[in-house]
Design an enzyme around this catalytic site. Sequence first.
Site, PDB file in Angstrom:
ATOM      1  N   ASP A  22      39.003  40.167  46.755  1.00 29.77           N
ATOM      2  CA  ASP A  22      38.015  39.540  45.900  1.00 29.77           C
ATOM      3  C   ASP A  22      37.332  40.669  45.116  1.00 29.77           C
ATOM      4  O   ASP A  22      37.452  41.848  45.464  1.00 29.77           O
ATOM      5  CB  ASP A  22      36.995  38.761  46.732  1.00 29.77           C
ATOM      6  CG  ASP A  22      36.308  37.662  45.939  1.00 29.77           C
ATOM      7  OD1 ASP A  22      36.326  37.720  44.688  1.00 29.77           O
ATOM      8  OD2 ASP A  22      35.729  36.747  46.563  1.00 29.77           O
ATOM      9  N   TRP A  23      36.612  40.321  44.066  1.00 35.16           N
ATOM     10  CA  TRP A  23      36.092  41.331  43.140  1.00 35.16           C
ATOM     11  C   TRP A  23      35.075  42.253  43.817  1.00 35.16           C
ATOM     12  O   TRP A  23      34.039  41.822  44.279  1.00 35.16           O
ATOM     13  CB  TRP A  23      35.511  40.631  41.922  1.00 35.16           C
ATOM     14  CG  TRP A  23      36.499  40.474  40.805  1.00 35.16           C
ATOM     15  CD1 TRP A  23      36.277  40.714  39.484  1.00 35.16           C
ATOM     16  CD2 TRP A  23      37.885  40.085  40.889  1.00 35.16           C
ATOM     17  NE1 TRP A  23      37.426  40.497  38.742  1.00 35.16           N
ATOM     18  CE2 TRP A  23      38.424  40.112  39.584  1.00 35.16           C
ATOM     19  CE3 TRP A  23      38.724  39.727  41.943  1.00 35.16           C
ATOM     20  CZ2 TRP A  23      39.753  39.797  39.309  1.00 35.16           C
ATOM     21  CZ3 TRP A  23      40.050  39.405  41.672  1.00 35.16           C
ATOM     22  CH2 TRP A  23      40.544  39.442  40.378  1.00 35.16           C
TER      23      TRP A  23
END
Length: 814
Positions: free
Chosen positions: A314-315
């Site tokens: 995920d970012w």
Amino acid sequence: MKRRFTLILMLVCLIGFGASAQTRAKTKATAKTSAPQLGKAPLKDVIKALTLEEKARLVVGMGFKMPAMRPPRQKKDTTGAKTVPAATTPAFTLPPTDPRDDIPEKVPGAAGRTHAVARLGIPSITVSDGPAGVRINPIRNGDSSRTYYATAFPVGTLLASSWDTALVRKVGVAFGTEVHEYGVDVLLGPGANIHRNPLGGRNFEYYSEDPLISGNMAAALINGMQSQGVGTSIKHFFANNQETNRGSVNVIASQRALREIYLKNFEIAIKASHPWTVMSSYNEVNGPYTSENRELLTTILKGEWGYKGLVMTDWFGGHDPVAQMNAGNDLLMPGTPMQTKAIIDGVNSGQIKMAQLDANVARVLRLVLESPEFKKYKYSDKPNLKKDAQVSRVAAAQGMVLLKDNDKALPLKGKKIALFGNASYDLVAGGTGSGNVNKAYTISLVQGLNNGGYSIDDKLKSAYQSYIDEAKAKQPHNAMSFFMLPPPIPQMEISQDVLNQQAESADEAIITIGRNAGEGADRKVENDFNLSDAEKALLKNAADVFHAKGKKVVVVLNTGGVVETASWRDGVDAILLAWQPGLEAGNAITDVLSGKVDPSGKLATTFPVNYNDDPTAKNFPGKELPMPAGQRPSMMMGRPAEVTYEEGIYVGYRYYNTFDVKPAYPFGYGLSYTKFKYSDLKLSAKTLNGSITATITVTNTGDLAGKEVVEVYVSAPTGKLAKPSEELRAFGKTKLLRPKESQTLSFTLTAKDLESFDTARSAWVAEGGDYTVKIGASSEDIKKTAKFNLPKTLVLAKVHDVLKPQVEITELKK
């Protein structure tokens, strides 16, 4: 003579220089041609030709342009000498990027890109949010003469409430065409996490409290999308069931709970749909971050499940790029130069073996090979949005749940509607954050009713619209609007005179209650899960006045998650749970209210009477821990925290049914405008030897055409392992049945459908004994039962003894 000699010498030099330049250019071209090219040369040759830096850049994205990151408002200090940021605006700084990555985005507003290696024929690919529609910039370079809007499809909770995988696949096909035509290679969705607690801020993106529903719905959407030649990224893997301290919370849970509930949904979806990518989550589970956990990503996902695709973070997820590479987290997104350097240093120091990096690179390259970008697809930037809007509208109507309908208050009988509630005029199409969609419009309920031939009082409509516009204009500026919702607009007060006037002139009243939530924060109990005092007053006052005139009051719930209903439901005549239905919301709601579409949705998540009835209420969202010295909390990721899943496997209906806690509306519940009869339950055998087929006939005994969801639960014998009183093991939905029409549905059960996880043996087992098949219209409304026997306990699969909790857990027991 001397001059002639000089000219000749110059000419010779020029010719020589030209020849030399041609030779160098030819040599350079030959070198490029001779280098192995992706898609033409064996993959191992391409990997061998990559430099260490090129490998490190391939497994790290190109960076990220934060959406909606407006600069903070400025204010003068007391001297007027300078400007300072407003004190209420939090600071936020993105990590620096490599100047080489300052390349214009192929798709403005997309979430990220991978690096290209042109000399080896490796292009950059583009990934985009979000699970309810392609999230990209609708306006580019300030030119609004050409737009790039996307369809906002219904949210995950609504799609799951359809219990119709064929329908969800159709949504996926429409969704996938938009991804394809806008030049995106991978869509970052769907979200498949479990509804562990009713306050989960991103529950709207997810499907259900049950792993079978979650896994099958996710698989249907993935299969539909990927049929259009684009990739997906099922997320957030795994146990990412809260937004509070999401990037630093340690989930402490038993191996059995993890295997049966929080991994099972992903296992079902991944094996049934083979998503191109899997996105690891922000949180820790029993110690390590998921993106740094080799037991999770390599042992279970790539080993036990045989997953062949790519794993991305995920970012900004995780903390240690070396640990992430070694765990088998193939791609770090959105990517920073510091991560690239850490990976290069890790290889040079021996912390990362080249074989491991090469394995990660290989998965990145296999993803690139599948991408539309590599295949040079000529995207149009012109998907058929009109067609897709109709897909969205149909799906929205099919997933709405009729919770109450006394004395046939619905379908609507009259054409003059008294329409109350802010959300009737400012409807919520979907949640916020990465799950939001930049759409061209949202059909409000007042618009939908007008389109359906219903009339709304102009003065009431004008009053609401003016009130909402003024309230929005006064909302505080928020530099972090991507993550932080503006405060909800208080309900507009309706005077007694207005209520009396409306009750006199209108045929019926509709009151819409709206809720929104999204990325970065969980919901609250007061004024969110519970209705506000103003909302309750509106419901009571309207009901008193309209009922005095013998007229009905209908409530529409426009929410992404669960709300309390028990305290006020008796005062109204009908309740339609419309969820967050996407851009055609008002039209779809009107389709159901009018009777054009029979409501056939069923709850895929339980509605408790009170929030504290939920077994997770006492420990959600966990406890915060002291900050390490020299550190401060992160606005995006929170502060150190831990949450213990003390309820174990008893999530949702598994708890309510087993512990005899009466919910407001049970899992699987939903009414129809018609009635159905269940008959002729038959099992193909009385003993399970390989498989057993259960057949049931459903007949429409009412006066209107409709569809019925059929739910198959199984109760296990008392054995070594404690189990829920029943568990959903299969489901189906009839076609549209005309009055008096019947359909027979078949369900096949195998020993795998009876399995439980035995922690002591690290094995999936089906215990011997008598099982009961329960087929019903909800987890409480069981219509028919039948028994069969499993002669002996079967060990179905031995698995690795991994993901162990580091502390003792006192789990809930019957």
